[in-house]
Design a protein around this motif. Structure first.
Motif, PDB file in Angstrom:
ATOM      1  N   ARG A  93       0.854  -1.192   0.000  1.00  0.00           N
ATOM      2  CA  ARG A  93       0.000   0.000   0.000  1.00  0.00           C
ATOM      3  C   ARG A  93       0.888   1.239   0.000  1.00  0.00           C
ATOM      4  O   ARG A  93       1.857   1.325   0.761  1.00  0.00           O
ATOM      5  CB  ARG A  93      -0.905   0.004   1.243  1.00  0.00           C
ATOM      6  N   ASP A  94       0.542   2.191  -0.843  1.00  0.00           N
ATOM      7  CA  ASP A  94       1.302   3.432  -0.923  1.00  0.00           C
ATOM      8  C   ASP A  94       0.590   4.521  -0.128  1.00  0.00           C
ATOM      9  O   ASP A  94      -0.642   4.524  -0.031  1.00  0.00           O
ATOM     10  CB  ASP A  94       1.437   3.885  -2.376  1.00  0.00           C
ATOM     11  N   PRO A  95       1.342   5.476   0.414  1.00  0.00           N
ATOM     12  CA  PRO A  95       0.689   6.646   1.029  1.00  0.00           C
ATOM     13  C   PRO A  95       0.187   7.589  -0.054  1.00  0.00           C
ATOM     14  O   PRO A  95       0.672   7.581  -1.189  1.00  0.00           O
ATOM     15  CB  PRO A  95       1.817   7.271   1.848  1.00  0.00           C
ATOM     16  N   PHE A  96      -0.791   8.414   0.292  1.00  0.00           N
ATOM     17  CA  PHE A  96      -1.270   9.442  -0.632  1.00  0.00           C
ATOM     18  C   PHE A  96      -0.265  10.595  -0.683  1.00  0.00           C
ATOM     19  O   PHE A  96       0.407  10.900   0.312  1.00  0.00           O
ATOM     20  CB  PHE A  96      -2.627   9.973  -0.188  1.00  0.00           C
ATOM     21  N   THR A  97      -0.197  11.244  -1.828  1.00  0.00           N
ATOM     22  CA  THR A  97       0.631  12.447  -1.951  1.00  0.00           C
ATOM     23  C   THR A  97      -0.142  13.649  -1.411  1.00  0.00           C
ATOM     24  O   THR A  97      -1.363  13.577  -1.179  1.00  0.00           O
ATOM     25  CB  THR A  97       0.994  12.699  -3.417  1.00  0.00           C
ATOM     26  N   ASP A  98       0.544  14.786  -1.237  1.00  0.00           N
ATOM     27  CA  ASP A  98      -0.127  16.012  -0.795  1.00  0.00           C
ATOM     28  C   ASP A  98      -1.242  16.403  -1.756  1.00  0.00           C
ATOM     29  O   ASP A  98      -2.342  16.796  -1.335  1.00  0.00           O
ATOM     30  CB  ASP A  98       0.885  17.160  -0.691  1.00  0.00           C
ATOM     31  N   ALA A  99      -0.962  16.321  -3.052  1.00  0.00           N
ATOM     32  CA  ALA A  99      -1.966  16.706  -4.049  1.00  0.00           C
ATOM     33  C   ALA A  99      -3.183  15.787  -3.983  1.00  0.00           C
ATOM     34  O   ALA A  99      -4.337  16.247  -4.099  1.00  0.00           O
ATOM     35  CB  ALA A  99      -1.344  16.665  -5.446  1.00  0.00           C
ATOM     36  N   GLN A 100      -2.946  14.498  -3.793  1.00  0.00           N
ATOM     37  CA  GLN A 100      -4.055  13.558  -3.696  1.00  0.00           C
ATOM     38  C   GLN A 100      -4.878  13.806  -2.433  1.00  0.00           C
ATOM     39  O   GLN A 100      -6.119  13.770  -2.468  1.00  0.00           O
ATOM     40  CB  GLN A 100      -3.519  12.119  -3.707  1.00  0.00           C
TER      41      GLN A 100
ATOM     42  N   LYS B  75      -7.476   5.553  -9.171  1.00  0.00           N
ATOM     43  CA  LYS B  75      -7.626   4.109  -9.075  1.00  0.00           C
ATOM     44  C   LYS B  75      -6.281   3.423  -9.250  1.00  0.00           C
ATOM     45  O   LYS B  75      -5.580   3.611 -10.244  1.00  0.00           O
ATOM     46  CB  LYS B  75      -8.606   3.601 -10.136  1.00  0.00           C
ATOM     47  N   SER B  76      -5.898   2.643  -8.244  1.00  0.00           N
ATOM     48  CA  SER B  76      -4.618   1.934  -8.268  1.00  0.00           C
ATOM     49  C   SER B  76      -4.682   0.778  -7.283  1.00  0.00           C
ATOM     50  O   SER B  76      -5.371   0.854  -6.262  1.00  0.00           O
ATOM     51  CB  SER B  76      -3.477   2.889  -7.883  1.00  0.00           C
ATOM     52  N   LYS B  77      -3.980  -0.312  -7.602  1.00  0.00           N
ATOM     53  CA  LYS B  77      -3.946  -1.448  -6.686  1.00  0.00           C
ATOM     54  C   LYS B  77      -3.234  -1.109  -5.382  1.00  0.00           C
ATOM     55  O   LYS B  77      -3.430  -1.770  -4.362  1.00  0.00           O
ATOM     56  CB  LYS B  77      -3.260  -2.641  -7.355  1.00  0.00           C
ATOM     57  N   THR B  78      -2.406  -0.060  -5.410  1.00  0.00           N
ATOM     58  CA  THR B  78      -1.632   0.290  -4.214  1.00  0.00           C
ATOM     59  C   THR B  78      -2.232   1.461  -3.435  1.00  0.00           C
ATOM     60  O   THR B  78      -1.695   1.847  -2.411  1.00  0.00           O
ATOM     61  CB  THR B  78      -0.184   0.626  -4.597  1.00  0.00           C
ATOM     62  N   LEU B  79      -3.325   2.043  -3.960  1.00  0.00           N
ATOM     63  CA  LEU B  79      -4.008   3.130  -3.254  1.00  0.00           C
ATOM     64  C   LEU B  79      -5.429   2.681  -2.902  1.00  0.00           C
ATOM     65  O   LEU B  79      -6.256   2.442  -3.788  1.00  0.00           O
ATOM     66  CB  LEU B  79      -4.071   4.392  -4.110  1.00  0.00           C
ATOM     67  N   VAL B  80      -5.704   2.559  -1.614  1.00  0.00           N
ATOM     68  CA  VAL B  80      -7.019   2.142  -1.113  1.00  0.00           C
ATOM     69  C   VAL B  80      -7.292   2.915   0.171  1.00  0.00           C
ATOM     70  O   VAL B  80      -6.479   3.751   0.601  1.00  0.00           O
ATOM     71  CB  VAL B  80      -7.057   0.623  -0.841  1.00  0.00           C
ATOM     72  N   PHE B  81      -8.421   2.633   0.804  1.00  0.00           N
ATOM     73  CA  PHE B  81      -8.750   3.318   2.051  1.00  0.00           C
ATOM     74  C   PHE B  81      -7.636   3.130   3.084  1.00  0.00           C
ATOM     75  O   PHE B  81      -7.295   4.053   3.831  1.00  0.00           O
ATOM     76  CB  PHE B  81     -10.075   2.790   2.612  1.00  0.00           C
TER      77      PHE B  81
END
Length: 543
Positions: free
Chosen positions: A340-347, A481-487
């Motif tokens: 799982r990746d962290p969200f960026t500031d922009a996201q 939408k990405s496999k590494t970005l979720v709740f």
């Protein structure tokens, strides 16, 4: 005319003969079959030809099975044979009473003969010696004796001699038990209970597989229990093990059984009870089916881990001698898609905008809006958020916190680990969004739960609806939408940003709900950090 199951007709009307090949006879241990064209469109001719092929197929399968027999297969045949003998002997004695001196002496003689050399013993047991004994046993058990190798015959004779000795010893033990009158013995055990040595000699245990499993789960529950999903996973693994071994007693499970379980799992279908192709079918019919996806390696290891944990417990509690599942897990290289990746500031800024202002009208429920904002500004797990009650948002020492615990009405709240029981301060920006006003409105409406519209699932708790909406609607609509970005990425984001803000690791773990390590924090920090300390830490999360 009704056709036999092994006949089928092609779209051109030609009959085909289909004969299954047992999985253990396939070079790759796969389920397979032979399909032959009978070159006829006549049902009667097809039936006649197929009967001859069935006889030939049965003959070859029996011969191949005999040649493919392992030592463990031969041993099982012998165990089943003498267990049946012992059961019939006990039933006879229980009905007719104790043996007379002649029959008792004969049993003692039988036990002594089994200690002699193999040829002498076999000659006394069967008039035609070892060959006659092998022929008679194979005929009784349905084994084609002519196809046994010299090694198989040697294994069989040795196993028969040992089995004969074990039978005589167990039978004598049963007779001796009938002569003992122990008034302290539990009711029903006076006759035929035998001794521990008798049980070991006969290769039997007095407790079934399911009884041991029930004891295991009773102890798990007594020690604090596990999450519902974990409990379901454990039960699924142990139910499958019973299906694979044929409900063998725990004491009888061998290394070969563990290896067989691993081979089954290598071919085991994903979502067996959900997929209409595999649902409700026996195990032998669902393995390695074309077009049916198999369980992932991570899931395979989860099954093996649960089996290993159970067998380890069984060994420690005297139900088994060895844990044959130790070290059976397959090596898995973690793929990027599994992380799982962290969200960026922009996201984060874009998500915040749509959760607060809702410019595309994507947010349609309070649970979707406030559940996502709480996840963003606390790093809490999805189900921790979804199961919150209005009473869980409170002031402690003048600081607004979320009390994350499994205490609540209905006994449906649960935590992943003991470290998850914590108090998470409200971030300044979460308070600024009006979260406390929402909580107060729910209280005024006499709502016990913060998100009463969320339904409960015994396996997954309350969080399913929020997770599906966030992962399958919000993120795709916003181009994320990405496999590494979720709740769950909110949790990674909070963890990462607090480390980047130089927040002490122990405080990060206290906020996130991870177990503390080391003597200073893991042993002596029993009361935890003060709310004001954690409030200062969590407010350093920003974007």
């Amino acid at each position: 005319m009704r056709l036999a199951a092994y006949l089928s007709r092609s779209r051109h009307g030609v009959f085909y003969f289909r004969w299954p090949i047992p999985q253990r006879l396939h070079p790759s241990r796969k389920r397979s079959h032979v399909r032959l064209s009978l070159r006829t469109r006549c049902p009667a001719t097809a039936q006649r030809l197929s009967r001859a092929l069935v006889l030939a197929g049965q003959s070859r399968i029996e011969a191949a099975c005999a040649q493919a027999m392992k030592y463990v297969d031969i041993r099982q045949h012998v165990l089943d044979h003498f267990r049946g003998m012992l059961d019939r002997f006990k039933d006879g004695v229980d009905d007719s009473g104790p043996l007379g001196p002649v029959r008792y002496a004969a049993l003692e003689t039988t036990q002594g003969l089994a200690d002699s050399d193999l040829d002498t013993w076999a000659g006394l047991i069967h008039p035609e010696g070892p060959d006659g004994l092998v022929q008679a046993f194979c005929a009784q058990r349905g084994i084609p004796a002519a196809d046994l190798s010299a090694q198989h015959r040697a294994w069989l004779l040795d196993a028969l001699r040992k089995g004969h000795h074990a039978f005589a010893k167990a039978a004598l033990g049963h007779v001796d038990a009938l002569e003992r009158f122990d008034l302290d013995m539990p009711p029903g055990n006076a006759a035929g209970a035998g001794t521990a040595d008798d049980d070991a000699a006969s290769g039997q245990t007095q407790i079934s597989y399911q009884e041991v499993v029930d004891q295991y789960f009773a102890e798990v529950a007594r020690s604090g229990g596990v999450a519902v999903k974990t409990d379901a996973d454990k039960r699924a693994a142990l139910n499958l093990l019973a299906e694979i071994t044929g409900d063998k007693t725990v004491a009888a499970i061998t290394k070969a059984d563990a290896q067989q379980a691993k081979q089954v799992l290598m071919q085991y279908p994903a979502n067996r009870q959900k997929n209409r192709i595999t649902r409700g079918k026996p195990l032998s019919e669902v393995l390695d089916l074309p077009g049916v996806p198999k369980i992932a390696a991570k899931t395979l290891n989860s099954y093996l881990s649960n089996m290993e944990t159970f067998m380890g417990w069984a060994v420690r509690n005297g139900h088994a001698d060895a844990n044959h599942f130790a070290g059976m897990q397959v090596k898995v290289q973690r793929a990027k898609a599994d992380q799982r990746d962290p969200f960026t500031d922009a996201q984060l800024a874009r998500l915040y905008e749509h959760l607060i202002d809702n410019p595309m009208n994507l947010v349609k429920t309070d649970a979707a809006k406030w559940g996502s904002l709480v996840g963003m500004f606390t790093g809490m797990r999805l189900n921790e958020i979804a199961q919150l009650e209005t009473a869980d948002i409170k002031q402690v020492d003048g600081v607004w916190v979320i009390d994350v615990s499994d205490v609540g009405e209905g006994n449906r709240k649960r935590l992943k680990t003991a470290a998850a029981d914590r108090r998470v301060p409200l971030h300044d920006r979460l308070i600024a969004t009006g979260f406390l006003d929402f909580v107060e409105a729910q209280r005024d409406a006499r709502q016990e739960r913060l998100f009463p519209a969320l339904s409960f699932c015994p396996k997954n708790g309350y969080g399913r609806a929020i997770g599906r909406w966030f992962n399958n609607t919000l993120l795709p609509k916003l181009g994320m939408k990405s496999k590494t970005l979720v709740f769950h990425s909110f949790r990674h984001t909070m963890n990462t940003r607090l480390y980047q803000a130089d927040v002490p690791e122990a405080q990060i773990k206290a906020i996130i709900g991870h177990e503390q390590q080391g003597v200073s924090t893991g042993t002596y920090l029993k009361d935890g950090f003060r709310p004001a300390q954690l409030k200062a830490a969590i407010d350093r999360f920003e974007f």
